[in-house]
Design a protein around this motif. Structure first.
Motif, PDB file in Angstrom:
ATOM      1  N   ILE A 113       1.407 -13.786   0.840  1.00 54.21           N
ATOM      2  CA  ILE A 113       0.989 -13.348   2.183  1.00 54.21           C
ATOM      3  C   ILE A 113       0.469 -12.325   2.209  1.00 54.21           C
ATOM      4  CG2 ILE A 113       2.224 -12.816   4.478  1.00 54.21           C
ATOM      5  CD1 ILE A 113       4.988 -13.871   3.479  1.00 54.21           C
ATOM      6  N   LEU A 114      -0.965 -12.573   3.029  1.00 55.03           N
ATOM      7  CA  LEU A 114      -2.114 -11.650   3.042  1.00 55.03           C
ATOM      8  C   LEU A 114      -1.975 -10.950   4.435  1.00 55.03           C
ATOM      9  CD1 LEU A 114      -4.968 -12.709   0.749  1.00 55.03           C
ATOM     10  CD2 LEU A 114      -3.425 -11.036   0.358  1.00 55.03           C
ATOM     11  N   SER A 115      -2.335  -9.844   4.664  1.00 49.60           N
ATOM     12  CA  SER A 115      -2.127  -9.234   6.152  1.00 49.60           C
ATOM     13  C   SER A 115      -3.718  -8.217   6.198  1.00 49.60           C
ATOM     14  CB  SER A 115      -1.061  -8.549   6.382  1.00 49.60           C
ATOM     15  OG  SER A 115      -1.105  -7.383   5.787  1.00 49.60           O
ATOM     16  N   SER A 116      -3.995  -8.457   7.555  1.00 48.13           N
ATOM     17  CA  SER A 116      -5.175  -7.658   7.804  1.00 48.13           C
ATOM     18  C   SER A 116      -5.427  -7.465   9.394  1.00 48.13           C
ATOM     19  CB  SER A 116      -6.413  -8.227   7.331  1.00 48.13           C
ATOM     20  OG  SER A 116      -7.586  -7.552   7.823  1.00 48.13           O
ATOM     21  N   GLY A 117      -5.801  -6.128   9.620  1.00 51.84           N
ATOM     22  CA  GLY A 117      -6.105  -6.131  10.998  1.00 51.84           C
ATOM     23  C   GLY A 117      -7.285  -6.683  11.590  1.00 51.84           C
ATOM     24  N   ARG A 118      -8.285  -6.988  10.637  1.00 51.22           N
ATOM     25  CA  ARG A 118      -9.427  -8.033  10.885  1.00 51.22           C
ATOM     26  C   ARG A 118      -9.379  -9.223  11.271  1.00 51.22           C
ATOM     27  NH1 ARG A 118     -12.898  -5.859   6.080  1.00 51.22           N
ATOM     28  NH2 ARG A 118     -13.036  -7.978   6.088  1.00 51.22           N
ATOM     29  N   PRO A 119      -9.759 -10.084  11.948  1.00 50.16           N
ATOM     30  CA  PRO A 119      -9.781 -11.485  12.078  1.00 50.16           C
ATOM     31  C   PRO A 119      -9.984 -12.161  10.805  1.00 50.16           C
ATOM     32  CG  PRO A 119     -11.019 -10.650  13.900  1.00 50.16           C
ATOM     33  CD  PRO A 119     -10.825  -9.546  13.156  1.00 50.16           C
ATOM     34  N   ARG A 120      -9.040 -13.256  10.615  1.00 50.87           N
ATOM     35  CA  ARG A 120      -9.280 -14.035   9.571  1.00 50.87           C
ATOM     36  C   ARG A 120     -10.811 -14.391   9.195  1.00 50.87           C
ATOM     37  NH1 ARG A 120      -5.164 -18.347   6.867  1.00 50.87           N
ATOM     38  NH2 ARG A 120      -6.478 -18.755   5.086  1.00 50.87           N
ATOM     39  N   ALA A 121     -11.332 -14.853  10.235  1.00 53.76           N
ATOM     40  CA  ALA A 121     -12.972 -15.448  10.163  1.00 53.76           C
ATOM     41  C   ALA A 121     -13.837 -14.122   9.507  1.00 53.76           C
ATOM     42  CB  ALA A 121     -13.338 -15.900  11.327  1.00 53.76           C
TER      43      ALA A 121
END
Length: 117
Positions: free
Chosen positions: A81-89
């Motif tokens: 599972i990867l997480s980020s505050g940036r949009p996936r695009a």
């Protein structure tokens, strides 16, 4: 499922401490890493992880995407599972069969992914 071994990777200490502590309180076996380099070290041991949860953007030249790719080689049974505050695009290509969890996330959202692992 409780009793799962979870590798939690994030360079934000507050996330590691808060999320890691909550997961442990719920019965998960949590190993933490504060960057991608530490995560790769954990993946290369004999320890078997059921789930790897990693931030995408981290210091020291090893991103969460790098961790996910290496996990596929070393521990193919693990859910990633990867997480980020940036949009996936706006992120680099996320490896196939990798879940994405936008930040900020609620513990309930992470738990839902863990339960479906």
């Amino acid at each position: 499922m409780r009793n799962q071994a979870v590798l939690l990777v994030d360079d934000e200490s507050a996330i590691v401490e808060l999320v890691g502590g909550e997961l442990e309180d719920l019965g998960y076996h949590v190993v933490t890493a504060r960057n991608g380099v530490e995560a790769l070290d954990h993946l290369a041991t004999d320890r078997v992880f059921d789930v790897i949860v990693s931030d995408v953007s981290m210091p020291d030249g090893v991103s969460g995407v790098d961790v996910a790719r290496r996990a596929r080689e070393l521990q193919p049974q693990a859910r990633v599972i990867l997480s980020s505050g940036r949009p996936r695009a706006q992120l680099p290509d996320i490896p196939e069969a990798t879940d994405f969890l936008p930040k900020p996330y609620r513990l309930s959202q992470l738990l839902q992914l863990l339960k479906s692992a």
